[in-house]
Scaffold this active site. Sequence first.
Site, PDB file in Angstrom:
ATOM      1  N   GLY A 121       0.834  -1.204   0.000  1.00  0.00           N
ATOM      2  CA  GLY A 121       0.000   0.000   0.000  1.00  0.00           C
ATOM      3  C   GLY A 121       0.860   1.242   0.000  1.00  0.00           C
ATOM      4  O   GLY A 121       1.977   1.221   0.525  1.00  0.00           O
ATOM      5  N   GLN A 166       3.308   9.855   0.651  1.00  0.00           N
ATOM      6  CA  GLN A 166       4.577   9.139   0.835  1.00  0.00           C
ATOM      7  C   GLN A 166       5.562   9.406  -0.305  1.00  0.00           C
ATOM      8  O   GLN A 166       6.747   9.130  -0.175  1.00  0.00           O
ATOM      9  CB  GLN A 166       4.334   7.630   0.990  1.00  0.00           C
ATOM     10  CG  GLN A 166       3.599   7.286   2.289  1.00  0.00           C
ATOM     11  CD  GLN A 166       3.381   5.793   2.414  1.00  0.00           C
ATOM     12  OE1 GLN A 166       2.400   5.250   1.919  1.00  0.00           O
ATOM     13  NE2 GLN A 166       4.323   5.110   3.057  1.00  0.00           N
ATOM     14  N   CYS A 173       5.563  -0.194   7.286  1.00  0.00           N
ATOM     15  CA  CYS A 173       5.274   0.972   6.445  1.00  0.00           C
ATOM     16  C   CYS A 173       6.519   1.317   5.636  1.00  0.00           C
ATOM     17  O   CYS A 173       7.628   1.317   6.179  1.00  0.00           O
ATOM     18  CB  CYS A 173       4.886   2.149   7.344  1.00  0.00           C
ATOM     19  SG  CYS A 173       4.506   3.652   6.434  1.00  0.00           S
ATOM     20  N   LEU A 174       6.323   1.617   4.357  1.00  0.00           N
ATOM     21  CA  LEU A 174       7.471   1.963   3.509  1.00  0.00           C
ATOM     22  C   LEU A 174       8.153   3.243   3.996  1.00  0.00           C
ATOM     23  O   LEU A 174       9.329   3.459   3.705  1.00  0.00           O
ATOM     24  CB  LEU A 174       7.028   2.124   2.051  1.00  0.00           C
ATOM     25  CG  LEU A 174       6.546   0.836   1.371  1.00  0.00           C
ATOM     26  CD1 LEU A 174       6.037   1.138  -0.034  1.00  0.00           C
ATOM     27  CD2 LEU A 174       7.663  -0.205   1.318  1.00  0.00           C
ATOM     28  N   HIS A 211      -4.659   1.831   7.602  1.00  0.00           N
ATOM     29  CA  HIS A 211      -3.273   2.323   7.720  1.00  0.00           C
ATOM     30  C   HIS A 211      -3.022   3.426   6.682  1.00  0.00           C
ATOM     31  O   HIS A 211      -2.482   4.487   7.005  1.00  0.00           O
ATOM     32  CB  HIS A 211      -2.323   1.135   7.511  1.00  0.00           C
ATOM     33  CG  HIS A 211      -0.868   1.496   7.417  1.00  0.00           C
ATOM     34  ND1 HIS A 211       0.084   1.022   8.299  1.00  0.00           N
ATOM     35  CD2 HIS A 211      -0.188   2.266   6.529  1.00  0.00           C
ATOM     36  CE1 HIS A 211       1.268   1.518   7.963  1.00  0.00           C
ATOM     37  NE2 HIS A 211       1.138   2.266   6.888  1.00  0.00           N
ATOM     38  N   GLU A 212      -3.441   3.183   5.446  1.00  0.00           N
ATOM     39  CA  GLU A 212      -3.205   4.168   4.377  1.00  0.00           C
ATOM     40  C   GLU A 212      -4.034   5.441   4.591  1.00  0.00           C
ATOM     41  O   GLU A 212      -3.570   6.543   4.334  1.00  0.00           O
ATOM     42  CB  GLU A 212      -3.520   3.570   3.003  1.00  0.00           C
ATOM     43  CG  GLU A 212      -2.669   2.361   2.615  1.00  0.00           C
ATOM     44  CD  GLU A 212      -1.172   2.597   2.734  1.00  0.00           C
ATOM     45  OE1 GLU A 212      -0.713   3.739   2.542  1.00  0.00           O
ATOM     46  OE2 GLU A 212      -0.453   1.637   3.043  1.00  0.00           O
ATOM     47  N   HIS A 230      -2.340   7.902   6.700  1.00  0.00           N
ATOM     48  CA  HIS A 230      -1.332   8.733   6.016  1.00  0.00           C
ATOM     49  C   HIS A 230      -1.959  10.027   5.494  1.00  0.00           C
ATOM     50  O   HIS A 230      -1.320  11.071   5.491  1.00  0.00           O
ATOM     51  CB  HIS A 230      -0.718   7.985   4.826  1.00  0.00           C
ATOM     52  CG  HIS A 230       0.369   7.023   5.202  1.00  0.00           C
ATOM     53  ND1 HIS A 230       1.531   7.420   5.815  1.00  0.00           N
ATOM     54  CD2 HIS A 230       0.483   5.684   5.019  1.00  0.00           C
ATOM     55  CE1 HIS A 230       2.309   6.359   6.009  1.00  0.00           C
ATOM     56  NE2 HIS A 230       1.697   5.290   5.546  1.00  0.00           N
TER      57      HIS A 230
HETATM   58 NI    NI Z   1       2.440   3.304   5.597  1.00  0.00          NI
END
Ligand code: NI
Length: 172
Positions: free
Chosen positions: A46, A51, A94-95, A136-137, A140
Site C-alpha cells: 500500500g 509518501q 510501512c514503507l 493504515h493508508e 497517512h
Molecule cells: Ni504506511
Amino acid sequence: MAIRPILTAPDPRLREVSKPVGQVDEALRELMDDMLETMYDAPGIGLAAIQIGVPQRVIVMDLAGEDEEPAPLYFVNPEILDPSEEKKPYEEGCLSVPDYYDEVERPARCRVKYLDYHGAEQILEAEGMLAVCIQHEMDHLEGVLFIDYLSRLKRERVLKKLKKEQRLAAAS
Ligand code: NI
C-alpha cells in the site's frame, strides 16, 4: 510511469493533511500509475500519495500474493464508513518507516467509499488484511503513522534509529 522516491520518517511532509482531489483526470491517473510502480518496486502492499510528497487524498494497494496475478486497487478521496466495534491486532509495517514492524489494533471491519481509477464511485466491504491496510493508508492522509499508536518510548526509539540511518546515508 516512473518510480518516485519514498519519504521516510521523520520527514515533516509525512505529517501533512492531504487535500481532496477535485477530479479524476489523466494527470491523476499518471500519479496513480507512478504510485503503483513505486509501491511494487519497494516492494510494498500500500502507498499513499503523501509518501511520495504529493499531499492529495489518493491511495494505491495490491494485496495479491506473490504467485497470484497483480490486483491493483486505487482509492481517490476515500472515506471509512461503519468501522466495527470489534478490534483486531495486526503486525504492521510501512514503507516510510523501513525495517520496523509492530502490532497495532484497529477495527476489524469497515466499509470504504471512494472513487476508482476511472472516477466512478465505489463502496468496498473490508475485513482482514484489506481492512488493516486501508485504515493504515487512510491515516497517512491525516498525517498519522502507525508508530503513533505505539508507546512514546518505542516510537522515539524507532525515529532515533531512522534519523541515525539517514545521517549515515547522507554522509556516505
Ligand atoms: Ni504506511
